[in-house]
Each structure stands twice: as structure tokens, then as C-alpha cells.
Design a protein around this motif. Sequence first.
Motif, mmCIF file in Angstrom:
data_model
loop_
_atom_site.group_PDB
_atom_site.id
_atom_site.type_symbol
_atom_site.label_atom_id
_atom_site.label_comp_id
_atom_site.label_asym_id
_atom_site.label_seq_id
_atom_site.Cartn_x
_atom_site.Cartn_y
_atom_site.Cartn_z
ATOM 1 N N VAL A 1 0.820 -1.078 0.207
ATOM 2 C CA VAL A 1 -0.035 -0.091 0.166
ATOM 3 C C VAL A 1 0.956 1.348 -0.117
ATOM 4 C CG1 VAL A 1 -1.706 1.367 1.094
ATOM 5 C CG2 VAL A 1 -1.820 -1.280 1.389
ATOM 6 N N LYS A 2 2.011 1.220 0.620
ATOM 7 C CA LYS A 2 2.947 2.162 0.792
ATOM 8 C C LYS A 2 3.581 2.564 -0.680
ATOM 9 C CE LYS A 2 5.452 2.562 4.728
ATOM 10 N NZ LYS A 2 6.250 1.981 5.871
ATOM 11 N N THR B 1 3.950 6.228 -5.450
ATOM 12 C CA THR B 1 3.782 6.435 -6.790
ATOM 13 C C THR B 1 2.654 7.308 -7.175
ATOM 14 O OG1 THR B 1 4.353 3.985 -7.285
ATOM 15 C CG2 THR B 1 3.393 5.095 -9.182
ATOM 16 N N LEU B 2 1.569 7.427 -6.363
ATOM 17 C CA LEU B 2 0.550 8.238 -6.475
ATOM 18 C C LEU B 2 0.888 9.646 -6.026
ATOM 19 C CD1 LEU B 2 -2.889 6.434 -5.015
ATOM 20 C CD2 LEU B 2 -2.202 7.019 -7.469
ATOM 21 N N LYS B 3 1.468 10.067 -5.021
ATOM 22 C CA LYS B 3 2.040 11.189 -4.504
ATOM 23 C C LYS B 3 3.126 11.439 -5.636
ATOM 24 C CE LYS B 3 -0.519 11.874 -1.015
ATOM 25 N NZ LYS B 3 -1.614 12.503 -1.052
ATOM 26 N N ASP B 4 3.825 10.954 -6.079
ATOM 27 C CA ASP B 4 5.134 11.158 -6.913
ATOM 28 C C ASP B 4 4.253 11.790 -8.250
ATOM 29 O OD1 ASP B 4 6.903 10.610 -5.098
ATOM 30 O OD2 ASP B 4 7.586 8.713 -6.427
ATOM 31 N N ASN C 1 1.183 13.079 -8.525
ATOM 32 C CA ASN C 1 0.047 14.118 -8.155
ATOM 33 C C ASN C 1 -0.182 14.053 -6.625
ATOM 34 O OD1 ASN C 1 -2.175 15.544 -7.515
ATOM 35 N ND2 ASN C 1 -3.076 15.195 -9.617
ATOM 36 N N GLN C 2 0.118 15.117 -5.982
ATOM 37 C CA GLN C 2 -0.051 15.183 -4.564
ATOM 38 C C GLN C 2 -1.703 15.130 -3.901
ATOM 39 O OE1 GLN C 2 2.001 15.623 -1.690
ATOM 40 N NE2 GLN C 2 3.663 14.942 -3.174
ATOM 41 N N SER C 3 -2.455 15.228 -4.998
ATOM 42 C CA SER C 3 -3.836 15.216 -4.415
ATOM 43 C C SER C 3 -4.581 13.788 -4.622
ATOM 44 C CB SER C 3 -4.692 16.337 -5.497
ATOM 45 O OG SER C 3 -4.724 15.646 -6.605
ATOM 46 N N LEU C 4 -3.621 12.843 -5.287
ATOM 47 C CA LEU C 4 -4.296 11.493 -5.273
ATOM 48 C C LEU C 4 -3.857 10.815 -3.756
ATOM 49 C CD1 LEU C 4 -2.982 10.774 -8.679
ATOM 50 C CD2 LEU C 4 -5.441 10.908 -7.884
ATOM 51 N N GLU C 5 -4.734 10.016 -3.307
ATOM 52 C CA GLU C 5 -4.757 9.347 -2.177
ATOM 53 C C GLU C 5 -5.244 7.985 -2.129
ATOM 54 O OE1 GLU C 5 -8.046 11.436 0.538
ATOM 55 O OE2 GLU C 5 -6.092 12.533 0.439
ATOM 56 N N VAL C 6 -4.835 6.942 -1.054
ATOM 57 C CA VAL C 6 -5.324 5.709 -1.094
ATOM 58 C C VAL C 6 -6.450 5.730 0.069
ATOM 59 C CG1 VAL C 6 -4.861 3.606 -0.218
ATOM 60 C CG2 VAL C 6 -3.134 4.586 -1.584
ATOM 61 N N ILE C 7 -7.531 5.082 -0.336
ATOM 62 C CA ILE C 7 -8.955 5.206 0.465
ATOM 63 C C ILE C 7 -8.837 3.747 1.071
ATOM 64 C CG2 ILE C 7 -11.281 5.314 0.487
ATOM 65 C CD1 ILE C 7 -10.915 7.100 -2.541
ATOM 66 N N HIS D 1 4.749 -1.556 -9.690
ATOM 67 C CA HIS D 1 5.161 -2.796 -9.684
ATOM 68 C C HIS D 1 6.409 -3.287 -9.481
ATOM 69 C CE1 HIS D 1 1.430 -2.539 -12.484
ATOM 70 N NE2 HIS D 1 1.145 -2.944 -11.584
ATOM 71 N N LEU D 2 6.738 -4.341 -8.927
ATOM 72 C CA LEU D 2 8.290 -4.646 -8.654
ATOM 73 C C LEU D 2 9.123 -4.727 -10.057
ATOM 74 C CD1 LEU D 2 7.808 -7.353 -5.899
ATOM 75 C CD2 LEU D 2 8.405 -4.910 -5.860
ATOM 76 N N ASN D 3 8.359 -5.018 -11.095
ATOM 77 C CA ASN D 3 9.203 -5.263 -12.284
ATOM 78 C C ASN D 3 8.166 -4.607 -13.618
ATOM 79 O OD1 ASN D 3 11.007 -7.573 -11.844
ATOM 80 N ND2 ASN D 3 9.308 -8.703 -11.250
#
Length: 159
Positions: free
Chosen positions: A9-10, A15-18, A20-26, A110-112
Motif C-alpha cells: 500500500v505504501k 507512486t500516486l504522490k510522486d 500528483n499530490q492530491s491523489l490518495e489511497v482510500i 510494480h516490482l518489475n
Amino acid sequence: MSLLDKEPVKRVKKTLKDFNQSLEVIVLENSARTAKDAATALGCDVGAIVKSLLFKTDDSFTLCLVAGDKMCSLNKLKKIKNIKVALMASPEEVKTQTGYTIGGVAPIGHLNKMEIFIDKSLERFTDVFAAAGHPNCIFKIDFSNIQKITNGKIEDITE
């Protein structure tokens, strides 16, 4: 431990914050393991749920982001990639390639590195919802940005 502290989740959150700062996990109260579960939890159309489906294609892996109310067409995928074999990846392959377990596979982080195709029918929705590394975690993003953040190719990949 909060679900937001789990490593997968982190990874999505970063990836989201990098991007766009306004995107977040719900974090959802109930599981969003299936598209239907997610749509129910969010009160949205099941088609607005992005299913992240990993396929083993010849000697690589391809991730298909498919609307929750559609099925990925292996024949269309094979034609687009000009290959003979496309099979669903096993749960172990999904975990090894993406770093996520089935039910929480995010389209990002993703890892790969892998090729990503986005179901053209997702264009029907202004906003779509995708898994964020855990069955109870999702994120909301608009259609144009899911293409940008994943660098996916928009294709007709559904039956």
C-alpha cells in the motif's frame, strides 16, 4: 498496524504522490477483492472499477486494466501483441511480478516493469477506481491520468 502502513500500500501511495499530490489511497470498511465488492463499497457503477489482470505472454508479462463489467479477450490481446500464447498468470507469478496479491493488484508501483494495456471502454467514466495494494484499499483517478501514470496503451481488449 494500519492498512496504510503495509509495504504494498505504501508503494502505491508513493507512486500516486510522486505523480500528483492530491491523489490518495482510500481504506474501505469492506473488501474490494472483486469488482462487484468494490462497486458496492463505493456506491459506483461496477464498470468504473479497474481490474488489474496479469497475463503471461510468450516470454514476458502483460498487465491489462479492464473495466469491472467486462472480460479481457485473450484473442484480442494475442492479436495486439502479435503472439501465440497468452495465459492468466498464476497467483505466485502475480506476486513475484507485481509485488501484490490477487485482490489487491494495483495498476502502478510494480516490482518489475511490464507492458500495460488499458481497456478502451473505461473511457466511459470520468473517474475510475483501482486497487491500491490490498483488498480493502483503492484509489480514485480520472481516466486520462490512469493512462499517464501507468504509461498504458489504450486498446480494445475486451469481449
